[in-house]
Enzyme design. Sequence first.
Site, PDB file in Angstrom:
ATOM      1  CG  ASP A  20       5.576   3.407   1.690  1.00 27.69           C
ATOM      2  OD1 ASP A  20       5.666   4.017   2.781  1.00 27.69           O
ATOM      3  OD2 ASP A  20       4.539   3.404   0.999  1.00 27.69           O
ATOM      4  CE  LYS A  70      -0.589   5.825   7.810  1.00 23.59           C
ATOM      5  NZ  LYS A  70      -0.339   5.138   6.534  1.00 23.59           N
ATOM      6  CG  PHE A 101      -1.824   1.232   1.243  1.00 20.47           C
ATOM      7  CD1 PHE A 101      -3.043   1.215   0.575  1.00 20.47           C
ATOM      8  CD2 PHE A 101      -1.440   2.401   1.891  1.00 20.47           C
ATOM      9  CE1 PHE A 101      -3.861   2.342   0.560  1.00 20.47           C
ATOM     10  CE2 PHE A 101      -2.256   3.534   1.876  1.00 20.47           C
ATOM     11  CZ  PHE A 101      -3.467   3.493   1.210  1.00 20.47           C
TER      12      PHE A 101
HETATM   13  C1  LIG Z   1      -0.617   5.398   5.102  1.00 22.58           C
HETATM   14  C2  LIG Z   1       0.384   4.939   4.123  1.00 22.58           C
HETATM   15  C3  LIG Z   1       0.601   5.621   2.922  1.00 22.58           C
HETATM   16  C4  LIG Z   1      -0.238   6.787   2.491  1.00 22.58           C
HETATM   17  O1  LIG Z   1      -0.051   7.889   3.307  1.00 22.58           O
HETATM   18  P1  LIG Z   1      -1.131   9.097   3.272  1.00 22.58           P
HETATM   19  O2  LIG Z   1      -0.552  10.111   4.201  1.00 22.58           O
HETATM   20  O3  LIG Z   1      -2.420   8.510   3.734  1.00 22.58           O
HETATM   21  O4  LIG Z   1      -1.213   9.563   1.880  1.00 22.58           O
HETATM   22  C5  LIG Z   1       1.613   5.165   2.094  1.00 22.58           C
HETATM   23  N1  LIG Z   1       2.355   4.117   2.420  1.00 22.58           N
HETATM   24  C6  LIG Z   1       2.179   3.436   3.572  1.00 22.58           C
HETATM   25  C7  LIG Z   1       3.066   2.272   3.888  1.00 22.58           C
HETATM   26  C8  LIG Z   1       1.180   3.809   4.462  1.00 22.58           C
HETATM   27  O5  LIG Z   1       0.980   3.122   5.576  1.00 22.58           O
END
Ligand SMILES: *Cc1c(COP(=O)(O)O)cnc(C)c1O
Length: 412
Positions: free
Chosen positions: A234, A263, A146
């Site tokens: 990520d 986050k 994700f």
């Molecule tokens: C939450 C998340 C995103 C997206 O971040 P947003 O601030 O909601 O756009 C991308 N990658 C990972 C691994 C996430 O947990």
Amino acid sequence: MSGLSEHGEAGLEKGRVETQRYEHALMCTYGTPMRALVRGEGSHVWDADGNRYLDLLGGIAVNALGHNHPAWVGALTQQAQTLAHVSNFFATPPQVALAERLLDLAHAPSGSRVFFSNSGAEANEAAFKMARKTGRGAIIALEGGFHGRTMGALAMTHKPAIREQFAPMPDGVVFVPADDADALRAAATAAGDDLAAIIAEPIQGEAGVVPLSHAYLALIRELTHRTGALFILDEVQTGVGRTGAWFAHQLHGIQPDVMTLAKGLGGGFPIGAVVAFGERAGALLGKGEHGTTFGGNPLAAATALATIQAIEDEGLIDNAKTVGAHIRERLSTVPGVVEVRGEGLLLGIGLATPVAPDVVQAALAAGFIVNPPAPDTVRLVPALTLTTAEADTFLTWLEGYLATHSTSGEQA
Ligand SMILES: *Cc1c(COP(=O)(O)O)cnc(C)c1O
């Protein structure tokens, strides 16, 4: 379950009105809100009717310092009174200091550079553009991965239900099963000279807290080194202390070429970042090739700096390790729990049966906020300030719930 009477039907009136107004005024992208929340303090939040909850979701791994942390509030207030926003035509001291701090914490070599965004998806958009700037077209992403909801990030996000209806996507992304070395080698071979990047999360948070093995992360590093492709990691959910290290890749001793953050970085203030390691990655995006109005503005940068400083000053990385280990230890003997995945305070409680949504609803009624990223998984991503005693109140409740709802007795 004393919480049930406290949070019974009669005690949710004001919140119900708030929720109805919400549903008339806001797009229904998030469904019906679980509660209307009005206040927070430490690891607790209160709803519109005065009911208290232990917040084990932390705004989805965001509120690293919990709610209303004095250092965070102080930094935000002071920066608001000093200089709130100026645009990226200008440098500001908090922005420069934050970039330097991130490079330092990441042990980034000389030539490394940072780009600031406002969210995780935006950080991954920038990483996507960096991959394109290599002059190559193919990106390998992982099933279960994700990376966000904007089009570039979505193109690298596997889940068909949230991606396919928005086709056509930006081109060039292929998905491989996570942690399958042969599939990754085959995809890299198929892409050949056109392989621009491999993107992965060290622990797949939204998939249900599913860690990649050390061997697999090492294979990504090896393949990208050998082919000259970028290793994009990520760390939007895993970064900034959550896993018991500043960044999860440090647990593996493997440095990517590009790391995305968001986050927990701002402790509740919206900010994302891309850390590009080394001269080549650090120079991929040049003048006029990317930008955003708000990215790294003084308010965002000052709160992120305060968040990092408090994590350091209060030993919160160690706390994440200690409290996380305590939670795992207690859950290891609970019938109905088959495993606990993750690191530090990014934990997925694997249940014997797919009852996680029911557990989450019952927990809410009992005064605990948790969430189910998968039908058989309850996720805990609380503030890094969570105490063992606070965690115990939930664990005791969960033990009781699972015992009376006997999910362990049934065969999954
Ligand atoms: C939450 C998340 C995103 C997206 O971040 P947003 O601030 O909601 O756009 C991308 N990658 C990972 C691994 C996430 O947990």
